[in-house]
Design a protein around this motif. Structure first.
Motif, mmCIF file in Angstrom:
data_model
loop_
_atom_site.group_PDB
_atom_site.id
_atom_site.type_symbol
_atom_site.label_atom_id
_atom_site.label_comp_id
_atom_site.label_asym_id
_atom_site.label_seq_id
_atom_site.Cartn_x
_atom_site.Cartn_y
_atom_site.Cartn_z
ATOM 1 N N LEU A 1 14.086 -22.453 89.722
ATOM 2 C CA LEU A 1 15.544 -22.368 88.688
ATOM 3 C C LEU A 1 15.985 -23.316 87.788
ATOM 4 O O LEU A 1 16.862 -22.675 86.115
ATOM 5 N N GLY A 2 15.042 -23.754 88.359
ATOM 6 C CA GLY A 2 15.052 -25.205 86.734
ATOM 7 C C GLY A 2 14.376 -24.760 85.371
ATOM 8 O O GLY A 2 14.488 -25.141 84.377
ATOM 9 N N ALA A 3 13.549 -24.005 85.308
ATOM 10 C CA ALA A 3 13.169 -23.336 84.289
ATOM 11 C C ALA A 3 14.592 -22.916 83.196
ATOM 12 O O ALA A 3 14.565 -22.705 82.295
ATOM 13 N N THR A 4 15.541 -22.588 84.043
ATOM 14 C CA THR A 4 16.435 -21.373 83.257
ATOM 15 C C THR A 4 17.433 -22.179 81.886
ATOM 16 O O THR A 4 17.226 -21.603 81.163
ATOM 17 N N PRO A 5 17.082 -23.620 82.605
ATOM 18 C CA PRO A 5 17.789 -24.354 81.623
ATOM 19 C C PRO A 5 17.227 -24.121 80.220
ATOM 20 O O PRO A 5 17.546 -24.673 79.052
ATOM 21 N N ILE A 6 15.902 -24.350 79.578
ATOM 22 C CA ILE A 6 14.583 -24.754 79.404
ATOM 23 C C ILE A 6 14.700 -23.143 78.177
ATOM 24 O O ILE A 6 14.709 -23.013 77.086
#
Length: 451
Positions: free
Chosen positions: A354-359
């Protein structure tokens, strides 16, 4: 294994039913939030939608490691009740703001960030709590059914949201989502506590436990491969809310109802993949890599579809491939990870997933605005093909394996070469994973104690 084995357990039935209702509400809010930003609060800006999505998932990058340790330490059921209440309050507050006519773009940004903070805490504990609801030999089935619940909600939620947006507006969709969290809260409070399966917990007061989780993952090359593949695909490929909105609005000239339908059609394939996953006793790393490659192929085909109808039909195999990858990754990591370490490992996985989504979301949104909506999907296809191919080549060299295909069963055979160069058949990665797990678990335990 029967597809619905885990539903024989009372506590899991409650969890499944409550989560299904709450997940429908969550999918409704996601669609309503993106549509509100795209059509009412911005000039059909893909970047604005991407920023909203990024803010919702950015807290995962900063809070997941701590949330994973929290999931390994505290009463998971009580923590889930708290996170469900928090998400419900935020949804209700945003709904009231929209219904009052005072909502601005920055308001949605703030609420997306706050929701992301609560979700970052909720994710690891939600993933690991399943281990308390069913026996260990049913964990793979329970994970698969969890995905089925999530994607059944995805099948219903977007289409229902599209209809409600057209009928009563986005504000009431947020209010409905707030009410839906009551189903999960009632399910959690109504469980039979004596039937919950005990799981080891991390001791309090010992320093270095988060670092121990990082070391554990670092020594597990199978988990590292899964995280790299899923992280890249998630960053550039799993942006369906954004890409579907761009395609529906700018490429095909459709409205909220048609946008919602795309999400529901995508869920047909996802639900099929989840039900198939529930029948697998033991998912494998090669399934994660293979389904990531299939995702690259199917999204490439979807990006080329000339009409709304053909695009919608192409969503089905995309949903099947993406869900197979996600479920296989989730179950493989959970089933091969030491229970006392599971919360921290799953937190790191959620950070990558999920943390890849902001990128990725702002980048994909910019690509959609600059080069066209089809390229916002095409970039996901290209990166998925590259990372899955790279992972397969690396695994073949690093693990010294060969993959052979036969017309007869078993169709796929993994061959491992020992130190003498002699080839030996191995049906899966169980022996290798078990050995790596024992070694990594001992190292992590020793290092945590030393810290």
């Amino acid at each position: 294994m029967s597809t619905f084995d885990s539903l024989r357990f009372f506590n899991y039935r409650l969890w499944f039913a409550g989560a299904l209702v709450a997940n429908i509400g969550t999918w409704m809010q996601r669609v309503a939030q993106d549509w509100l930003v795209l059509t009412d609060l911005s000039d059909e800006s893909g970047v604005a939608v991407g920023i909203t999505t990024a803010l919702q998932f950015a807290p995962t990058l900063f809070l997941s490691a701590w949330a994973g340790l929290l999931a390994d330490r505290v009463d998971r059921r009580k923590l889930l009740v708290a996170t469900q209440i928090g998400q419900g309050v935020l949804a209700a507050a945003l709904g009231v703001l929209v219904l009052s006519g005072n909502a601005q773009l920055w308001h949605v940004y703030v609420f997306a960030g706050l929701l992301g903070c609560v979700s970052a805490i909720d994710g690891p504990v939600r993933q690991t709590f399943v281990g308390q609801l069913v026996p260990a030999d049913k964990l793979s089935n329970a994970v698969g059914l969890n995905s089925a619940s999530f994607n059944a909600a995805r099948l219903i939620g977007p289409g229902l949201a599209g209809l409600l947006i057209a009928w009563v507006g986005t504000g009431w969709v947020f209010i409905i989502n707030a009410v839906s969290f009551a189903a999960t809260i009632l399910a959690l409070t109504g469980m039979r506590l004596g039937e919950l399966h005990a799981m080891p917990t991390a001791p309090r007061g010992r320093k270095g436990q988060i670092r121990a989780g990082l070391r554990y993952v670092r020594r597990r090359t199978d988990i590292v491969v899964i995280m790299v593949v899923v992280g890249v695909v998630s960053t550039f490929g799993l942006n369906f809310q954004l890409t579907s909105a761009l395609m529906a609005r700018t490429e095909f000239g459709k409205g909220a109802g048609e946008y919602g339908i795309l999400g529901s059609v995508l869920a047909i394939g996802s639900l099929t993949g989840a039900l198939l996953a529930a029948r697998r006793e033991r998912p494998r790393v090669r399934l994660v890599i293979g389904s990531a490659f299939a995702f690259g192929v199917t999204t490439g085909v979807m990006a080329l579809m000339p009409t709304y109808l053909s695009f919608a039909i192409a969503c089905i195999p995309v949903g099947l491939a993406s869900l197979t990858m996600m479920t296989a990754a989730n179950a493989t990591i959970q089933m091969s990870t030491e229970p006392a370490m599971r919360g921290r490992v799953m937190a790191l996985y959620m950070m990558v997933f999920l943390g890849a989504t902001p990128i990725g979301s702002p980048v994909v949104g910019w690509i959609g605005e600059t080069f066209g909506a089809r390229w916002s999907i095409g970039i996901g296809s290209i990166t998925a093909l590259l990372v899955s191919t790279g992972a397969a080549l690396w695994a073949r060299r690093a693990w010294d394996v060969e993959v052979r295909y036969h017309l007869h069963r078993p169709h796929l055979e993994v061959v491992h070469r020992d130190g003498s160069g002699v080839a030996a058949r191995v049906p899966d990665e169980r022996a290798r994973v078990a050995g790596a797990e024992r070694s990594a678990a001992q190292d992590a335990s020793d290092e945590a104690t030393a810290a």
